[in-house]
Enzyme design. Structure first.
Site, PDB file in Angstrom:
ATOM      1  N   GLU A 166       0.803  -1.223   0.000  1.00 34.34           N
ATOM      2  CA  GLU A 166       0.000   0.000   0.000  1.00 34.34           C
ATOM      3  C   GLU A 166       0.837   1.276   0.000  1.00 34.34           C
ATOM      4  O   GLU A 166       0.843   2.038   0.980  1.00 34.34           O
ATOM      5  CB  GLU A 166      -0.916   0.016   1.223  1.00 34.34           C
ATOM      6  CG  GLU A 166      -1.887  -1.136   1.254  1.00 34.34           C
ATOM      7  CD  GLU A 166      -2.984  -0.963   2.302  1.00 34.34           C
ATOM      8  OE1 GLU A 166      -2.914  -0.012   3.086  1.00 34.34           O
ATOM      9  OE2 GLU A 166      -3.899  -1.782   2.312  1.00 34.34           O
ATOM     10  N   GLU A 354      -5.407  -8.520   0.996  1.00 37.78           N
ATOM     11  CA  GLU A 354      -5.953  -8.213   2.327  1.00 37.78           C
ATOM     12  C   GLU A 354      -7.435  -7.902   2.228  1.00 37.78           C
ATOM     13  O   GLU A 354      -7.870  -7.195   1.309  1.00 37.78           O
ATOM     14  CB  GLU A 354      -5.303  -6.958   2.947  1.00 37.78           C
ATOM     15  CG  GLU A 354      -3.944  -7.158   3.500  1.00 37.78           C
ATOM     16  CD  GLU A 354      -3.382  -5.883   4.127  1.00 37.78           C
ATOM     17  OE1 GLU A 354      -4.162  -4.999   4.533  1.00 37.78           O
ATOM     18  OE2 GLU A 354      -2.145  -5.781   4.186  1.00 37.78           O
TER      19      GLU A 354
HETATM   20  C1  GCO Z   1      -3.121  -1.587   5.782  1.00 40.57           C
HETATM   21  C2  GCO Z   1      -2.103  -2.557   6.087  1.00 40.57           C
HETATM   22  C3  GCO Z   1      -2.381  -3.364   7.291  1.00 40.57           C
HETATM   23  C4  GCO Z   1      -3.519  -2.923   8.189  1.00 40.57           C
HETATM   24  C5  GCO Z   1      -4.856  -3.392   7.702  1.00 40.57           C
HETATM   25  C6  GCO Z   1      -6.015  -2.950   8.563  1.00 40.57           C
HETATM   26  O1  GCO Z   1      -3.892  -1.825   4.892  1.00 40.57           O
HETATM   27  O2  GCO Z   1      -3.214  -0.567   6.455  1.00 40.57           O
HETATM   28  O3  GCO Z   1      -1.709  -3.337   5.046  1.00 40.57           O
HETATM   29  O4  GCO Z   1      -1.170  -3.199   7.915  1.00 40.57           O
HETATM   30  O5  GCO Z   1      -3.323  -3.392   9.461  1.00 40.57           O
HETATM   31  O6  GCO Z   1      -5.100  -2.913   6.425  1.00 40.57           O
HETATM   32  O7  GCO Z   1      -6.130  -1.563   8.576  1.00 40.57           O
END
Ligand code: GCO
Length: 445
Positions: A166, A354
């Site tokens: 990200e 994710e």
């Molecule tokens: C993000 C990261 C994760 C977070 C998850 C929940 O997307 O911020 O990849 O580290 O913990 O997304 O917010």
């Protein structure tokens, strides 16, 4: 819906990240990262919490990987902490750090679990931050040295790699808003880090490909369904600008499309950081694209928001279901996002790297009954299936996350895990959602 509807070769997994889970922040030669430093500054993180120990994955990885085995989860995405490998960011290698990741990989493989490695999940070595970090163009060389070492030393055992996690979030939250490490603010810090991160994204891909020609190389993007508040021109334009920022900024340069400056004029100033051959160097043909989707945003025009002139209408104002992050629970967002990315860019292979949710977990007779999380996962997975059945080349789905862990500026308040962790005793308890996810995916394997 059944897991077998996704096909036998579909990758079902869970994701995690080094800083959020490992702890051992200064053990065995590890150097400090910008997050180790950020959490020491008062008022940056909820209740001044930190991840110096967190869920101690550094010592408890055998137990956590055994849980994956028990649940039948065959794919595990985790990240490498750059400053565990290079305590000063570049130069001298910390053999103990490298040995740790070798052991994690070996343990996965011994349990027939496939490791998926993210090279950068936001924990820049502090020593490099002191030299400008992502704002310094030298980071292309520093990052290259790190990627080269990891892929040479670990590449014989790892088939799936992701370069960045990200990039919009670590550049936006860390260098524009200042709410994440290293806490910088302003358009120019942001634009310089965007360009350098986009350069590293492609350069990292090239180094991985040359060191591990048989591996699959990807990178991950946060992506959010963006819709206008009202069907009026000003809101529609505002949502296009927001979409350019949230969904297009990093993928388009990698595809050779340049930055989406036509939609978001303030981005034009990024040219200041570009050199003659950069447009070509920004390109890299990834084997897969990792998409991370949690929610949607409803956007309206706003004169008072600098540069973007757009602001979200919060989920609470809209009276829609939310989770503990105050994000709207909107399963169709993952379907729409998958369709959008596929149709816009004709991608060959997409992985949901994710998806997940934080809810207040309730204990009932020694069990954690987290039916809201279970429902969330079921509904989002069903929307993934819908997209796949309509032709989106979706090849995997990873839940964020295995164990409750440190959620950046929110500290430990919002639990995202399939497994509860008592931070005092480090005892792990598999939640009902974890049991459900295991049963769901075991039916195909
Ligand atoms: C993000 C990261 C994760 C977070 C998850 C929940 O997307 O911020 O990849 O580290 O913990 O997304 O917010």
């Amino acid at each position: 819906m059944q897991a077998k509807d996704f096909g036998d070769s579909f990758h079902w997994g869970v994701s995690s990240a080094a800083y959020q889970t490992e702890g051992a922040h200064n053990l065995d030669g590890k150097g400090l990262s910008i997050w180790d430093d950020f959490v020491r500054q008062k008022g940056k993180v909820y209740q001044n919490q930190h991840a110096n120990v967190s869920c101690d994955f550094y010592h408890r990885y055998p137990e956590d990987i055994a849980i994956l085995k028990t649940l039948g989860i065959k794919h595990f995405r985790f990240s490498i902490s750059w400053s565990r490998i290079f305590p000063a960011g570049i130069g001298k290698v910390n053999q103990k750090g490298l040995d740790f990741y070798k052991k994690v990989i070996e343990t996965c493989l011994a349990h027939d679990i496939t490791p998926w490695i993210t090279l950068y999940h936001w924990d820049l070595p502090l020593a490099l931050s002191k030299r400008g970090g992502w704002m310094n163009r030298d980071i292309i060389r520093w990052f290259g040295e790190y990627v080269d070492l990891c892929s040479r030393k670990l590449g014989d055992r790892v088939k799936y790699w992701m370069v960045l996690n990200e990039p919009l979030v670590f550049t936006g939250a860390g260098y524009f808003l200042g709410i994440h490490a290293p806490g910088k603010q302003g358009l120019l810090p942001f634009l310089s880090t965007v360009h350098h991160a986009a350069m590293c994204q492609a350069e990292g891909g090239r180094i991985l490909k040359s060191n591990c020609p048989d591996a699959e190389i990807g990178t991950t993007f946060s992506c959010t369904l963006v819709e206008p508040h009202q069907a009026v021109q000003r809101d529609i334009e505002a949502s296009k600008r927001t979409d350019a920022l949230l969904n297009r900024l990093f993928i388009e340069p990698s595809l050779g499309l340049g930055y989406p400056v036509d939609y978001f004029h303030a981005l034009r100033r990024i040219e200041k950081y570009m050199r003659a051959d950069d447009e070509v160097a920004l390109k890299f043909d990834f084997d897969f694209i990792g998409l991370q989707n949690y929610t949607r945003e409803i956007i309206r025009h706003s004169c008072f928001t600098p540069y973007i002139h757009a602001r979200p209408v919060g989920a609470e104002q809209r009276n829609v279901p939310t989770n503990l992050m105050k994000w709207e629970v909107y399963p169709e967002s993952i379907y729409q996002t998958l369709k959008l990315f596929y149709q816009r860019y004709s991608l060959d292979k997409i992985i949901i790297t994710e998806n997940g949710a934080a809810f207040d977990d309730a204990w009932h007779n020694g069990k954690i009954d987290d039916s809201q999380r279970q429902l969330y996962l079921k509904q989002y997975i069903a929307q993934c299936l819908r997209a796949k059945q309509e032709g989106v080349p979706l090849a995997g789905y990873f839940v964020w996350t295995l164990t409750d862990n440190f959620e950046w500026a929110e500290g430990y308040k919002p639990p995202f895990g399939l497994v509860h962790v008592d931070l005092t005793t480090q005892k792990r308890t598999i939640k009902e959602s974890g049991q459900w996810y295991g049963r769901f995916i075991r039916k195909v394997q």
